[in-house]
Design an enzyme around this catalytic site. Sequence first.
Site, PDB file in Angstrom:
ATOM      1  N   SER A 144       7.517  42.163  24.817  1.00 52.33           N
ATOM      2  CA  SER A 144       8.253  42.441  23.574  1.00 52.33           C
ATOM      3  C   SER A 144       7.965  41.362  22.542  1.00 52.33           C
ATOM      4  O   SER A 144       7.635  40.223  22.897  1.00 52.33           O
ATOM      5  CB  SER A 144       9.753  42.462  23.851  1.00 52.33           C
ATOM      6  OG  SER A 144      10.497  42.401  22.629  1.00 52.33           O
ATOM      7  N   GLN A 154      20.851  38.378  22.875  1.00 53.56           N
ATOM      8  CA  GLN A 154      19.803  38.706  23.849  1.00 53.56           C
ATOM      9  C   GLN A 154      19.391  37.490  24.672  1.00 53.56           C
ATOM     10  O   GLN A 154      18.266  37.405  25.148  1.00 53.56           O
ATOM     11  CB  GLN A 154      18.574  39.243  23.095  1.00 53.56           C
ATOM     12  CG  GLN A 154      18.786  40.545  22.339  1.00 53.56           C
ATOM     13  CD  GLN A 154      17.528  40.969  21.603  1.00 53.56           C
ATOM     14  OE1 GLN A 154      17.012  40.222  20.777  1.00 53.56           O
ATOM     15  NE2 GLN A 154      17.028  42.170  21.913  1.00 53.56           N
ATOM     16  N   TYR A 157      18.060  38.521  27.836  1.00 54.11           N
ATOM     17  CA  TYR A 157      16.977  39.507  27.729  1.00 54.11           C
ATOM     18  C   TYR A 157      15.660  38.878  27.306  1.00 54.11           C
ATOM     19  O   TYR A 157      14.621  39.130  27.931  1.00 54.11           O
ATOM     20  CB  TYR A 157      17.404  40.584  26.729  1.00 54.11           C
ATOM     21  CG  TYR A 157      16.325  41.522  26.299  1.00 54.11           C
ATOM     22  CD1 TYR A 157      15.647  41.342  25.093  1.00 54.11           C
ATOM     23  CD2 TYR A 157      15.983  42.616  27.085  1.00 54.11           C
ATOM     24  CE1 TYR A 157      14.654  42.213  24.686  1.00 54.11           C
ATOM     25  CE2 TYR A 157      14.987  43.506  26.677  1.00 54.11           C
ATOM     26  CZ  TYR A 157      14.342  43.290  25.484  1.00 54.11           C
ATOM     27  OH  TYR A 157      13.356  44.157  25.067  1.00 54.11           O
ATOM     28  N   LYS A 161      11.465  39.006  28.796  1.00 57.00           N
ATOM     29  CA  LYS A 161      10.270  39.487  28.079  1.00 57.00           C
ATOM     30  C   LYS A 161       9.222  38.381  27.963  1.00 57.00           C
ATOM     31  O   LYS A 161       8.025  38.623  28.070  1.00 57.00           O
ATOM     32  CB  LYS A 161      10.664  40.046  26.712  1.00 57.00           C
ATOM     33  CG  LYS A 161      11.461  41.339  26.797  1.00 57.00           C
ATOM     34  CD  LYS A 161      10.698  42.405  27.598  1.00 57.00           C
ATOM     35  CE  LYS A 161      11.408  43.731  27.661  1.00 57.00           C
ATOM     36  NZ  LYS A 161      10.627  44.769  28.368  1.00 57.00           N
TER      37      LYS A 161
HETATM   38  C1  RM4 Z   1      13.261  44.607  21.718  1.00 54.53           C
HETATM   39  C2  RM4 Z   1      13.583  43.957  20.367  1.00 54.53           C
HETATM   40  C3  RM4 Z   1      14.375  44.938  19.525  1.00 54.53           C
HETATM   41  C4  RM4 Z   1      15.622  45.399  20.284  1.00 54.53           C
HETATM   42  C5  RM4 Z   1      15.248  45.893  21.680  1.00 54.53           C
HETATM   43  C6  RM4 Z   1      16.471  46.197  22.510  1.00 54.53           C
HETATM   44  O1  RM4 Z   1      12.553  43.746  22.543  1.00 54.53           O
HETATM   45  O2  RM4 Z   1      14.379  42.813  20.599  1.00 54.53           O
HETATM   46  O3  RM4 Z   1      14.737  44.371  18.276  1.00 54.53           O
HETATM   47  O4  RM4 Z   1      16.249  46.441  19.547  1.00 54.53           O
HETATM   48  O5  RM4 Z   1      14.485  44.930  22.368  1.00 54.53           O
END
Ligand code: RM4
Length: 254
Positions: A144, A154, A157, A161
């Site tokens: 990502s 995030q 998260y 990534k």
């Molecule tokens: C992606 C990025 C986007 C988000 C999604 C969930 O990697 O961060 O902005 O909307 O994740």
Amino acid sequence: MLLKDKVLLITGASAGIGRAVAIEAARQGADVAINYFDATDAAANDTVSAINATGRRGIAVKGDVAQADSAPAFIEAAVKAFGKVDVFVSNAGICPFHAFLDMPREIFERTMTVNLHGAYFMIQAAAQQMMKQGKGGSIIGVSSISAYVGGEYQTHYTPTKAGILSMMNSVAIALGKHGIRCNAVLPGTIQTDINKEDLSDPKKRAYMEGRVPLGRLGVPEDLAGPVIFLASDMARYVNGAALLVDGGMFVNLQ
Ligand code: RM4
């Protein structure tokens, strides 16, 4: 027909980016095995129907990628159905947006085990099968833009990534000698179920759209071409690459 008579496997493909890649792979001549877990059987079967509508074969295999055993089970089911694995796309991922200071342990751990551990187990199992076949292959990890930049909600998260990106660098070295190419795609903000709630905030959506020089957020189909390219022999000398697919969002400071 960039993938004529190839067999492509992809995780998290009952919807979103995974579904779009699966269908385009079939359009490009591949038989396709999809993994799914949170989605309904009906949604997975709908993707298989779309694959079949191109004239190619498709199967859906339910499995929680966070459970290591789901990886060999997915590979085994695909090999039983189609006889081989040529391309593997590790796509399954979650992003339950949540503040850092009160992040529940279970949300942190689930995000890590699905996004990072799941990718590792699946890519390892796919590579083991490709080694048995002795004819190389192509592995694509869906990382990502968030491997490069952060998000306030995030914190659990973005490390996954970044981890996928780093993993693809290392497996590109480990597997290159066997003719197995390993690359990462880095989607920007692509409109899928993963961010439907987050982007339902008009201010958030306007801000994210404003970050994109191409003037729009992405859609799953925007990822199909780049992934199929890396999967295909057109990318025969591409190994260890990181391909941003974000409309220019990452480079747009001012
Ligand atoms: C992606 C990025 C986007 C988000 C999604 C969930 O990697 O961060 O902005 O909307 O994740």
